[in-house]
Design a protein around this motif. Structure first.
Motif, PDB file in Angstrom:
ATOM      1  N   LYS A   1       0.828  -1.206   0.000  1.00  0.00           N
ATOM      2  CA  LYS A   1       0.000   0.000   0.000  1.00  0.00           C
ATOM      3  C   LYS A   1       0.863   1.257   0.000  1.00  0.00           C
ATOM      4  O   LYS A   1       0.593   2.223  -0.732  1.00  0.00           O
TER       5      LYS A   1
ATOM      6  N   ASP B   1       0.936   4.171  -2.895  1.00  0.00           N
ATOM      7  CA  ASP B   1       0.712   5.580  -2.550  1.00  0.00           C
ATOM      8  C   ASP B   1       1.873   6.451  -3.019  1.00  0.00           C
ATOM      9  O   ASP B   1       1.672   7.560  -3.547  1.00  0.00           O
TER      10      ASP B   1
ATOM     11  N   ASN C   1       1.501   9.433  -5.813  1.00  0.00           N
ATOM     12  CA  ASN C   1       1.516  10.805  -5.300  1.00  0.00           C
ATOM     13  C   ASN C   1       2.870  11.506  -5.365  1.00  0.00           C
ATOM     14  O   ASN C   1       2.912  12.738  -5.312  1.00  0.00           O
TER      15      ASN C   1
END
Length: 587
Positions: free
Chosen positions: A483, A487, A491
């Motif tokens: 995860k 991310d 981002n």
């Protein structure tokens, strides 16, 4: 009146250059030095300039008493008219555009039986110009425009011999493009052999009489051999030269770029194709020096002094200037479209295949393993999908560069033999390296899908070696780290690459920060394949998604990709038709 008289102001034309004569004075010399792209001709004691309407107008503004050559005036008027027509077409847009001349294409192989509107507009622009820059972003259909353009000039009797320079991985693509789309007679010779063999083929071709027939003869070769076989390529005497992925000649000082300039000097038509031709403004020069030196000039020093700020004795570039002028010049003979611009006109997903050849030793091992697998399967009393898929896995692993030295034919079920993974090929990794570098230079994020652990680790090592910021995930990646990596990729603007196992990244994650994915290797599950693609193509994705497949020629890669793209379930058909996956296939 002799325009070369030392006592008059005269501007004449000599081949592809304007020649400016004037009475010597310090004032005149200082004034002419303010005009772009000048070179003093010591033999004729005049100043040479590219044949360019802007330079022509600048000379007349600064030397209004200049007497003009009639042929030069007509040439400048013709060029200016073409530029104006191109600009009007581009301003009108492509929504309602129709071809201004026959596009000699096989419409049955096209989406909705016609080219996309932006391709039609690109074609209309190209036929107004002797030389054309097709700057459509990757996945927008540049090669189809080139096939149509070759057909146009052939139809008008201007082109019969075409020479295409491209990266090695793209050489096999061009015969397919002409075969699928050209509605005119064409023979395509893809040169992939040794330099000596390529030269022999070219010399035979030049003396065979074939190129004198009413047919297009197209020769495709890679950039790296241009200077090594310059004489043979010159003897081919191409009427048209195309540089595909022309950023390969952005540095005009390289041996291959210089050779290509010489080889193409007498071609009636030249074209470049590149999705993003520049990383820095100076990158335009090398490509346009090939395409049309009248746009940016013949000499890099003149170009650099006009458009760059330099410091120090080594002329280090620290910034740029006059960029509006540069952009205007470049786009006078160019057509640019991005996937985002073309999206309403195109499908939302585009598949692309890049081919490569296994090295000689790897090829021998692959052929041996393939022959042993065929013999073994043919000898089974009962053929099951698992039996066949086990043999296919070995071949797939090998095309990626690795194989299990202790899992040879006949030993798949022997659990006592340990895994000994050896790297026997670097060809696919080399192609991946080139492809990733091209995309990241254009600031594109990329997802790399892979199947096998050895290649997964090799790719991660390659990214580290190249100092590209990346994250990764495979079956051993903990859920929290997975995860976190997703991310970060989504981002963090600096994280350019996600290396992922196909199944690991196939469900439950969103990767729409990227609109490019590279399939380094392929599973045999259509569901896994489609789900991996949908990690990018989902809500929040605003760009056309391009999926690049790295495929070893004459191997199982070709069959697997074809089956997946045709939405066939491989595991369900291998028992009844297993030979199609093992018998040799030309990509």
């Amino acid at each position: 009146m002799n325009l070369k008289d030392a006592y008059i102001l005269g501007l004449s034309i000599d081949g592809e250059k304007m020649q400016f004569f004037f009475p010597y004075s310090e004032r005149n010399v200082n004034l002419v030095k303010t005009i772009y792209s000048r070179v003093f001709n010591k033999g004729l004691k005049c100043w040479d300039f590219p044949i360019n309407p802007q330079i022509y107008a600048d000379i007349l503004m600064k030397f209004p008493q200049t007497i003009l050559d009639h042929n030069l005036k007509n040439r400048i008027r013709s060029i200016a008219t073409a530029y104006d027509q191109v600009n009007e077409m581009k301003l009108a847009g492509w929504e309602n555009t129709t071809p201004n001349a026959p596009m000699l294409l096989k419409t049955e192989n096209l989406h909705n039986n016609k080219p996309y509107n932006h391709q039609i507009l690109a074609f209309n622009v190209a036929i107004q110009l002797p030389h054309f820059a097709c700057l459509m972003e990757q996945g927008c259909g540049k090669s189809l425009v080139m096939v149509a353009l070759v057909g146009h000039w052939f139809h008008l009797g201007e082109v019969k011999r075409v020479l295409i320079f491209c990266p090695s991985a793209v050489i096999p693509v061009w015969p397919r493009e002409f075969g699928d789309y050209a509605k005119y007679p064409v023979n395509v010779f893809a040169l992939t052999e040794s330099v000596a063999e390529r030269e022999s083929l070219l010399y035979s071709l030049c003396h065979s009489g074939l190129i004198e027939q009413n047919i297009v003869t197209t020769v495709v070769t890679n950039y790296e051999v241009s200077w090594r076989m310059e004489d043979a390529l010159k003897e081919f005497k191409p009427d048209m030269v195309i540089c595909d992925e022309s950023q390969r000649i952005k540095k005009g000082s390289t041996e291959q770029a210089k050779a290509i300039y010489r080889i193409s000097a007498n071609a009636k038509h030249r074209a470049i194709c590149s999705g993003t031709p520049i990383e820095k403004p100076v990158d335009y020069f090398g490509q346009y020096r090939f395409l049309d030196p009248n746009i940016l000039g013949y000499y890099f020093t003149n170009f650099r002094n006009r458009y760059a700020h330099v410091v120090g004795e080594h002329d280090i570039i620290v910034g740029y200037k006059n960029l509006d002028e540069l952009t205007k010049k470049v786009h006078q003979i160019a057509f640019r479209v991005t996937k985002k611009d073309a999206l309403p006109d195109m499908p939302e997903k585009v598949d692309q295949i890049l081919y490569f050849e296994l090295e000689e030793e790897a090829r021998k091992i692959y052929d041996q393993m393939e022959a042993e697998s065929i013999a073994e399967i043919a000898g089974y009393e009962t053929i099951t999908a698992n039996n066949i898929l086990a043999k296919m896995v070995r071949l797939s692993q090998l095309t990626g560069g690795f194989f299990n030295a202790n899992k040879l034919a006949g030993t798949d079920d022997d659990e006592t033999r340990p895994n000994v993974i050896k790297q026997i090929s670097k060809a696919k990794l080399k192609l991946l390296d080139e492809t990733v570098n091209d995309l990241t230079e254009q600031n594109h994020k990329v997802v790399i899908f892979t199947r096998f652990t050895a290649e997964f680790l090799a790719i991660c090592e390659l990214m580290s070696k190249n100092k590209i910021k990346f994250v990764s995930m495979n079956g051993s990646t903990p859920a929290l780290l997975k995860k976190s990596n997703v991310d970060q990729f989504q981002n963090d603007k600096g994280t350019m690459i996600l290396v992922a196992n196909i199944r690991c990244a196939g469900l439950g994650i969103t990767l729409h920060a990227a609109h490019y994915a590279i399939f380094y290797s392929f599973g045999y599950s259509l569901i896994d394949y489609e789900q991996a693609k949908d990690r990018l193509h989902r809500i929040g994705q605003h760009d056309l998604c391009t999926y690049i497949h790295l495929v070893a020629q004459h191997t199982i890669d070709v069959k697997i990709v074809r089956a997946l793209q045709n939405k066939r379930e491989i595991a369900k058909e291998v028992v009844d038709d297993w030979r199609q996956y093992f018998e040799d296939e030309v990509a």
